[in-house]
Structures are given as C-alpha cells and as structure tokens.
Design an enzyme around this catalytic site. Structure first.
Site, PDB file in Angstrom:
ATOM      1  N   ALA A  47       0.827  -1.220   0.000  1.00  0.00           N
ATOM      2  CA  ALA A  47       0.000   0.000   0.000  1.00  0.00           C
ATOM      3  C   ALA A  47       0.859   1.268   0.000  1.00  0.00           C
ATOM      4  O   ALA A  47       0.465   2.291  -0.562  1.00  0.00           O
ATOM      5  CB  ALA A  47      -0.922  -0.010   1.214  1.00  0.00           C
ATOM      6  N   LYS A  66       3.822   1.652  -1.479  1.00  0.00           N
ATOM      7  CA  LYS A  66       4.258   1.839  -2.868  1.00  0.00           C
ATOM      8  C   LYS A  66       3.144   2.422  -3.719  1.00  0.00           C
ATOM      9  O   LYS A  66       3.365   3.317  -4.522  1.00  0.00           O
ATOM     10  CB  LYS A  66       4.594   0.478  -3.481  1.00  0.00           C
ATOM     11  CG  LYS A  66       5.967  -0.011  -3.308  1.00  0.00           C
ATOM     12  CD  LYS A  66       6.091  -1.234  -4.216  1.00  0.00           C
ATOM     13  CE  LYS A  66       7.383  -1.939  -4.036  1.00  0.00           C
ATOM     14  NZ  LYS A  66       7.462  -3.115  -4.911  1.00  0.00           N
ATOM     15  N   ASP A 109      10.070  -3.713  -8.763  1.00  0.00           N
ATOM     16  CA  ASP A 109      10.835  -4.443  -7.753  1.00  0.00           C
ATOM     17  C   ASP A 109      11.982  -3.545  -7.313  1.00  0.00           C
ATOM     18  O   ASP A 109      12.638  -2.908  -8.139  1.00  0.00           O
ATOM     19  CB  ASP A 109      11.362  -5.776  -8.282  1.00  0.00           C
ATOM     20  CG  ASP A 109      11.665  -6.726  -7.126  1.00  0.00           C
ATOM     21  OD1 ASP A 109      10.861  -6.783  -6.170  1.00  0.00           O
ATOM     22  OD2 ASP A 109      12.708  -7.411  -7.148  1.00  0.00           O
ATOM     23  N   LYS A 138      10.264  12.850  -0.583  1.00  0.00           N
ATOM     24  CA  LYS A 138      10.883  11.559  -0.924  1.00  0.00           C
ATOM     25  C   LYS A 138      10.734  11.283  -2.420  1.00  0.00           C
ATOM     26  O   LYS A 138      11.707  10.947  -3.102  1.00  0.00           O
ATOM     27  CB  LYS A 138      10.260  10.419  -0.094  1.00  0.00           C
ATOM     28  CG  LYS A 138      10.852   9.050  -0.447  1.00  0.00           C
ATOM     29  CD  LYS A 138      10.224   7.892   0.323  1.00  0.00           C
ATOM     30  CE  LYS A 138      10.704   6.558  -0.239  1.00  0.00           C
ATOM     31  NZ  LYS A 138      10.034   5.388   0.335  1.00  0.00           N
TER      32      LYS A 138
HETATM   33  P1  ITT Z   1       5.286  -5.874  -3.925  1.00  0.00           P
HETATM   34  O1  ITT Z   1       6.240  -6.933  -4.392  1.00  0.00           O
HETATM   35  O2  ITT Z   1       3.926  -6.381  -3.615  1.00  0.00           O
HETATM   36  O3  ITT Z   1       5.242  -4.687  -4.837  1.00  0.00           O
HETATM   37  P2  ITT Z   1       7.201  -5.626  -1.719  1.00  0.00           P
HETATM   38  O4  ITT Z   1       7.098  -4.955  -0.381  1.00  0.00           O
HETATM   39  O5  ITT Z   1       7.514  -7.084  -1.772  1.00  0.00           O
HETATM   40  O6  ITT Z   1       5.844  -5.294  -2.520  1.00  0.00           O
HETATM   41  P3  ITT Z   1       9.683  -5.097  -3.169  1.00  0.00           P
HETATM   42  O7  ITT Z   1       9.909  -6.547  -3.326  1.00  0.00           O
HETATM   43  O8  ITT Z   1       9.849  -4.232  -4.383  1.00  0.00           O
HETATM   44  O9  ITT Z   1       8.231  -4.804  -2.569  1.00  0.00           O
HETATM   45  O10 ITT Z   1      10.608  -4.437  -2.075  1.00  0.00           O
HETATM   46  C1  ITT Z   1      11.439  -5.191  -1.275  1.00  0.00           C
HETATM   47  C2  ITT Z   1      11.650  -4.550   0.053  1.00  0.00           C
HETATM   48  O11 ITT Z   1      12.527  -3.429  -0.127  1.00  0.00           O
HETATM   49  C3  ITT Z   1      10.422  -3.981   0.742  1.00  0.00           C
HETATM   50  O12 ITT Z   1       9.741  -4.963   1.457  1.00  0.00           O
HETATM   51  C4  ITT Z   1      11.049  -2.945   1.659  1.00  0.00           C
HETATM   52  O13 ITT Z   1      11.591  -3.567   2.807  1.00  0.00           O
HETATM   53  C5  ITT Z   1      12.207  -2.443   0.816  1.00  0.00           C
HETATM   54  N1  ITT Z   1      11.809  -1.227   0.090  1.00  0.00           N
HETATM   55  C6  ITT Z   1      11.278  -1.143  -1.161  1.00  0.00           C
HETATM   56  N2  ITT Z   1      11.053   0.136  -1.492  1.00  0.00           N
HETATM   57  C7  ITT Z   1      11.454   0.877  -0.432  1.00  0.00           C
HETATM   58  C8  ITT Z   1      11.471   2.261  -0.155  1.00  0.00           C
HETATM   59  O14 ITT Z   1      11.021   3.153  -1.030  1.00  0.00           O
HETATM   60  N3  ITT Z   1      11.934   2.661   1.027  1.00  0.00           N
HETATM   61  C9  ITT Z   1      12.410   1.781   1.942  1.00  0.00           C
HETATM   62  N4  ITT Z   1      12.419   0.453   1.758  1.00  0.00           N
HETATM   63  C10 ITT Z   1      11.945   0.005   0.580  1.00  0.00           C
END
Ligand code: ITT
Length: 200
Positions: free
Chosen positions: A15, A17, A73, A176
């Site tokens: 949510a 993102k 990702d 951000k």
């Molecule tokens: P979806 O795959 O459902 O999109 P996710 O949370 O699994 O959601 P990602 O695999 O892209 O998303 O991200 C991996 C992790 O990286 C995420 O769980 C966060 O811990 C970290 N992360 C991603 N974007 C971030 C951000 O903008 N700021 C801080 N940490 C972030």
C-alpha cells in the site's frame, strides 16, 4: 493535453508503494491493484534479480487478468555488504515482510563498518500491447546507525540520500518522491506513457 484519465494496473500488494506511485503519476492516471481485480494471493517473486522479479510480477498478473500492467521491484544495495540485501530486501531477516527485523539485521551486519554507502534501485517492468518495457531509478546515499523518522516504510528510517541531512522517513511523501529511486523510475514510466502509448 489529454482529457481522459488513463487507467493502469499496478502489480503490487504494498500500500505504501501504491500511494507513492499514484502521487508521482498525478491525476492523469488512475491506478488499480490486483485486489481490485479479485487477485488476493501473493504475487510470486522468485528470480535472483530485480529485473527478473519485476518482469515476473507483471507477467503473472497479465496471465491472471489479461490486462496491460506494470510492476516495481526494489532493493537496497549496500556497498560494504556486496550489494546485499538487494533482491532479498523484503525477506532479509525473515520470510515475512518484517520491516523492523530487516532494519535490526542491517544494523547488526554494519556494526563497526565505516563504509556506509548504499543505494536504492527500482526496476519497473511494463507490459503494454504485448511488449515489455523497463525503467530504472536509483538514489545514492548512506545508512546511519539507528532509525530516525516515522514516514515512509521499509529501510527509510536508516537511509539518508546524498545531499540531505535527514532520512527518507523524516521526509514528506512529496520530498521523498522528488529524489527517490521509485520517483525517478515512475517519472520515466509516465513520460513514456504520455509520449508513446495510447492507453484507453
Ligand atoms: P510488492 O512486491 O507487492 O510490490 P514488496 O514490499 O515485496 O511489494 P519489493 O519486493 O519491491 O516490494 O521491495 C522489497 C523490500 O525493499 C520492501 O519490502 C522494503 O523492505 C524495501 N523497500 C522497497 N522500497 C522501499 C522504499 O522506497 N523505502 C524503503 N524500503 C523500501
């Protein structure tokens, strides 16, 4: 100038993102989610690269729903850890998406380490009219030694982007997005869609 709002399916269950990406795209785009389309299971991400996972998530949703869509990702790549946690950022400490445990593990692994350089990297995969397109966004910065701030999510309380003296978790969403990995990648996506695609 276009009069209609472009609907876009975003293959995410996160949510935070969703809110960030919608804010960057603005009112010309309306995001829908897997849940809106009846897809409630976790979307698989089993590849060993961000590029692979972004494509895998987009293709999974496209196969399930038959609509054009995109996925993001993201990984935190820490220089002194050889680029870890990288593609494993979500499940660094545990199998779940436990942000607090991930942050604790990161701090433990960087104890006594002087080189704190790190970057966030986002890869977006877009499936549009049977073609796949990729967009990348990177922000360089460093990891501090304790959490500061309550905005954002994930590793935000530990990351200070270059040129700033506060963490992502101390910034408003707009601050951000202006400099972040995801903001940069999403602006490339939006430029591409506005210039070259005719989504209805
Ligand atoms: P979806 O795959 O459902 O999109 P996710 O949370 O699994 O959601 P990602 O695999 O892209 O998303 O991200 C991996 C992790 O990286 C995420 O769980 C966060 O811990 C970290 N992360 C991603 N974007 C971030 C951000 O903008 N700021 C801080 N940490 C972030």
């Amino acid at each position: 100038m276009t009069a209609h709002v472009r609907k876009l399916l975003f293959a995410t269950n996160n949510a935070h993102k969703l809110a960030e990406v919608q804010a960057v795209l603005g009112p010309d785009f309306e995001l829908t989610t897997p849940r809106d389309c009846g897809v409630t299971e976790e979307i698989p991400e089993t590849c060993d690269t961000l590029e692979g996972n972004a494509a895998q998530k987009a293709h999974y949703l496209h196969d399930r729903i038959g609509m054009d869509c995109f996925a993001d990702d993201t990984g935190l790549e820490v220089a002194a850890l050889g680029g870890a946690p990288g593609v494993h950022s979500a499940r660094y400490a545990t199998e779940g998406h436990d942000f607090a445990a991930n942050n604790r593990l990161l701090l433990r692994n960087l104890e006594g380490v002087a080189d704190r350089r790190a970057r966030f990297r986002t890869v977006i995969a877009l499936l549009l009219n049977g073609q796949e397109y990729r967009f990348e966004g990177i922000v360089e910065g460093h990891i501090i030694d304790h959490e500061i701030g309550h905005e954002g999510f994930g590793y935000d309380p530990l990351f200070i982007p270059d040129g700033f003296d506060k963490t992502f978790a101390q910034m408003t969403a707009a601050e951000k997005n202006a400099v972040s990995h995801r903001g940069r990648a999403v602006r490339k996506l939006a430029d591409f869609l506005l210039k070259t695609a005719s989504l209805l």
